[in-house]
Each structure stands twice: as C-alpha cells, then as structure tokens.
Design an enzyme around this catalytic site. Sequence first.
Site, PDB file in Angstrom:
ATOM      1  N   GLU A 213       7.816 -10.761  10.101  1.00 18.50           N
ATOM      2  CA  GLU A 213       6.420 -10.322  10.097  1.00 18.50           C
ATOM      3  C   GLU A 213       5.449 -11.496  10.052  1.00 18.50           C
ATOM      4  OE1 GLU A 213       4.004  -6.795   7.900  1.00 18.50           O
ATOM      5  OE2 GLU A 213       5.016  -8.204   6.568  1.00 18.50           O
TER       6      GLU A 213
ATOM      7  N   ARG B 167      26.102  -5.412  -9.538  1.00 21.51           N
ATOM      8  CA  ARG B 167      27.530  -5.088  -9.444  1.00 21.51           C
ATOM      9  C   ARG B 167      28.371  -5.920 -10.415  1.00 21.51           C
ATOM     10  NH1 ARG B 167      29.469  -2.190  -5.131  1.00 21.51           N
ATOM     11  NH2 ARG B 167      27.868  -2.908  -3.668  1.00 21.51           N
TER      12      ARG B 167
ATOM     13  N   ARG C  45      12.941   3.036   0.870  1.00 30.27           N
ATOM     14  CA  ARG C  45      12.996   3.858   2.077  1.00 30.27           C
ATOM     15  C   ARG C  45      14.435   3.958   2.573  1.00 30.27           C
ATOM     16  NH1 ARG C  45       7.681   1.287   5.205  1.00 30.27           N
ATOM     17  NH2 ARG C  45       6.132   2.137   3.755  1.00 30.27           N
ATOM     18  N   GLU C  46      14.867   5.192   2.870  1.00 32.81           N
ATOM     19  CA  GLU C  46      16.252   5.434   3.308  1.00 32.81           C
ATOM     20  C   GLU C  46      17.218   4.788   2.317  1.00 32.81           C
ATOM     21  OE1 GLU C  46      16.338   7.465   5.646  1.00 32.81           O
ATOM     22  OE2 GLU C  46      14.403   7.216   6.612  1.00 32.81           O
TER      23      GLU C  46
ATOM     24  N   SER D 107       1.858  -6.206  -1.325  1.00 32.39           N
ATOM     25  CA  SER D 107       0.990  -7.056  -2.153  1.00 32.39           C
ATOM     26  C   SER D 107       1.484  -7.233  -3.580  1.00 32.39           C
ATOM     27  CB  SER D 107      -0.453  -6.505  -2.186  1.00 32.39           C
ATOM     28  OG  SER D 107      -0.983  -6.440  -0.888  1.00 32.39           O
TER      29      SER D 107
ATOM     30  N   GLY E  40       4.026  -9.264  -4.284  1.00 31.17           N
ATOM     31  CA  GLY E  40       4.507 -10.641  -4.400  1.00 31.17           C
ATOM     32  C   GLY E  40       5.889 -10.883  -3.843  1.00 31.17           C
ATOM     33  N   LYS E  41       6.392  -9.965  -3.000  1.00 34.13           N
ATOM     34  CA  LYS E  41       7.768 -10.089  -2.462  1.00 34.13           C
ATOM     35  C   LYS E  41       7.989 -11.408  -1.735  1.00 34.13           C
ATOM     36  CE  LYS E  41       7.993  -6.429   0.144  1.00 34.13           C
ATOM     37  NZ  LYS E  41       6.626  -5.928  -0.101  1.00 34.13           N
ATOM     38  N   THR E  42       7.082 -11.726  -0.821  1.00 40.69           N
ATOM     39  CA  THR E  42       7.275 -12.926  -0.007  1.00 40.69           C
ATOM     40  C   THR E  42       7.212 -14.180  -0.873  1.00 40.69           C
ATOM     41  OG1 THR E  42       6.339 -11.819   1.933  1.00 40.69           O
ATOM     42  CG2 THR E  42       6.464 -14.211   2.001  1.00 40.69           C
TER      43      THR E  42
ATOM     44  N   GLN F  42      10.493  -2.659   1.661  1.00 40.08           N
ATOM     45  CA  GLN F  42       9.280  -1.973   1.224  1.00 40.08           C
ATOM     46  C   GLN F  42       9.666  -0.704   0.477  1.00 40.08           C
ATOM     47  OE1 GLN F  42       6.332  -3.172   1.428  1.00 40.08           O
ATOM     48  NE2 GLN F  42       5.668  -3.731   3.477  1.00 40.08           N
TER      49      GLN F  42
END
Length: 422
Positions: free
Chosen positions: A209, A391, A353-354, A182, A184-186, A334
């Site tokens: 998704e 980079r 994540r990871e 939520s 605002g990524k999309t 995420q």
Amino acid sequence: MMGEKAFLGCLMKASYLIQDTVIRPQHLAETRNREIMQQMIEFNISGKGNDFLITMSFKNNLDAFGGMSYLNELQAHADVEKFHEIEKLVLEAWKEREKKNILTLAASHDWEISQVISKLDKINEVRLEDHKSITQALADVYEAPWQEVELSISATTGIKQLDVMTSGFQDGEVTILAARPSMGKTDVMLHFAKAAGWAGYLPLLFSLEMPEKSITSRLIASTGGFNRVKMRNPKLLLSQSQKDRWPSIIGSLNKTTIQIFDGASQTVAEMRAKTRKMIHQFPMKKPIIFIDYLTLIGTSHKDAGNSHMQVTEISKSLKAMAKEFSCPVVCLAQLNRNVESRMNKRPMMSDIRESGSVEQDADLIVFLYREKYYDQSEGNPMLELIVCKNRNGPVGTVMAKYNECTGKIEDLPESNETKVSS
C-alpha cells in the site's frame, strides 16, 4: 532412464517401499515405467503386491510392459540400500523436465511472470526431506540434560517484554499483527524490521500500500525522533541539531539492510521468488519477511470474487513460505468495523476479517490498541500489544510507549510492561 529402472527394481524387491515413496507414476519419464508403477500401486491396494514378478507373469498383456526380460532387467538394477538416493535422482530429473515444459508453455502461450513463478513454485512442493524417525529425533536430544542450553536464535521484536512473552519471531512461523486503521500497525512493523536488521537478520519488507519513499521517510522519522510533518521538507523544517544528526541516522538505518518491495498486489509466489533472490544476494543472513498487509496480497485463485477463499489461500501460502525458507513471516491485517460498535474496543479474534483460516494458520496473533485513538483528551501515549494467540507460550498484554508524531516505539519501565493471561 537408469535411475527409473533402479527405482522400479527397488519397488519390486521391497514392495513396502511403494507405500513410502512420494514419487507417483506421473513423475516417471518413460511410458512403460509409468504403467509398471501404476500396476504396482493397484496390486498393492488389492493385497497382491508381495511378489510383483509372479503376479505380473499371469497378465495377458505382459508384452506391453516389456515382457519378463524387462522386468528382470529392472530387478537387476535394484539397490534397496540406496533407495533414498535413487528416489532423489528420479525426483530431480522430473523437476528438470517439468521446468522445461513450463518455460516452453509460458513462451508459447505468453504467460504472465506471476503465473510462471506460481507454476515453478508448485514443482518444489514435492519433497523428500521432510521426514525424521523418532529414533533420530530422540538421538538429537539424548544429551540435553547434560548440555549447556544454546540460546534459541530468533529475531527480536525490539520490545523487551514482547520478546520475553514470545521468545521473538521464530523460524518457520507466521505472526499476524492486526489493528484498526491509524492504530500504528505500520510503525510497529517498521520497529520490528529495524530491530531484526540490527540483530543481523535480513528484513524483506513487502509494502503493498505505502510507496518506498513513505516507508523510508517513516524509518528516518522514528529512528531520529523527528516529527513526520518535518519530513515533508527536511531542509526547511528540520532544526540545525536535527540536521547534524541526520548522517548518523542514515548510517544506522543502513546497517539494518532492510529491502523494500513496494509493488501493488504482489502475490505470495512473487514474494517467494524475490525472497530467493535476496537469499542468494545475502547468503550469510537469515531473512525475515514483513508484509503490509494481508488483504492486499494478490491471488491467482479462480474464485477471485470470494474473499473467504482468497484469504484462506493466502493464509496457507504464508505458512508454506515460512516453512520453505525456515524464516519468520510477519503479516499485517486490518480489523473489521465490529470493534467500533462495542463499548470495550479492544480487539478480539473474530474482528480479523475472514478470521477462521488466519486464526488456524498463524502461530502468533498480536492486536494493537491505543486508548488515545478513541479519547484524544486522554493524552495517553501507551500502546497495548495484545498477544491473543501464542502457539509456543503465554498470552497477555505488553505495554509500550508510542509517539504518533514520530512513529517511535519505546520500552516502558519493567514494572509497567506486561500483563500475562493464564
């Protein structure tokens, strides 16, 4: 197998080529040719490869290789000056054989389409065209001090100061856009896609998704400045003036040529196949790939339960895809819940994540942060785009205006836009 004879003959005449070629014995079709090349490799490793004919003449099982007459025949076909062309022919012949073998196996064992695509993609990983000598590289830039600088053709982000900081999305590079749910990524991804499309790129949007109808609805709402709630029933909820603008908004969005693929659990191999199809369909446009989002990408990895292995495989595959198509790849990710437990909730690299493989493989990492998400009383419309890895340039924070009701992203006055970190 004239090409294989010429190839082996060149290796016999110029033994140093055995160390340079990407072709291995298994790429040759004829058994004795494979065995001869394997013998060449072994001689080379042991330091006996300078004169292959003499070394071979002392072997007891010389007849198994076709005898001296066959070795002399190989040398007769050699043309060292054309070695690169010969090598290319041998490799292309192997690829054709492999393709037929894969399709035969797929038919007899009833493979899934994704497995077939993955196997076919691996054939293309063996390449000859990834080399340039320093002499050629220097020749390419020799005139640079006296030439007008051509503007680097890159896909705009649609946010002026982010373009200044990053020079836009570069060909062959992977951008990770990460945030908590939520944030605002999309909407930011769709803003990037529209900007790139209007600039002449071909945006390929893999939505793992959100279904296509929701994506289309968001595109219209953000472009028209419509409250997303109204998109549930445009006829009833849109005002007359909004309805009057509807056709021009549709026309404007149509010019982006965005292509939406909304299948769940698509693998990178499937995305590559679809990208190839789109490149053939739109030969005059450069693709830019958007993926929503990282951990929803399907994987064929045998360690299906090991999330670290899965993300590592996906991360490397995204980079390989960006390089293969020489196009930008933008992937959403995420952030884990560690953010929520801190006083300062602005994301850090470890929140991905990871994060290890992602941090290593990505060329650009951008975090999103909105103060209003954590303090609704604030009424602050600012969206922070935090460039934490770049980079090819500086890191820092770019500010933009975000309307969470419409999903629209806008530039700010220049004095408020950027904070660069050294």
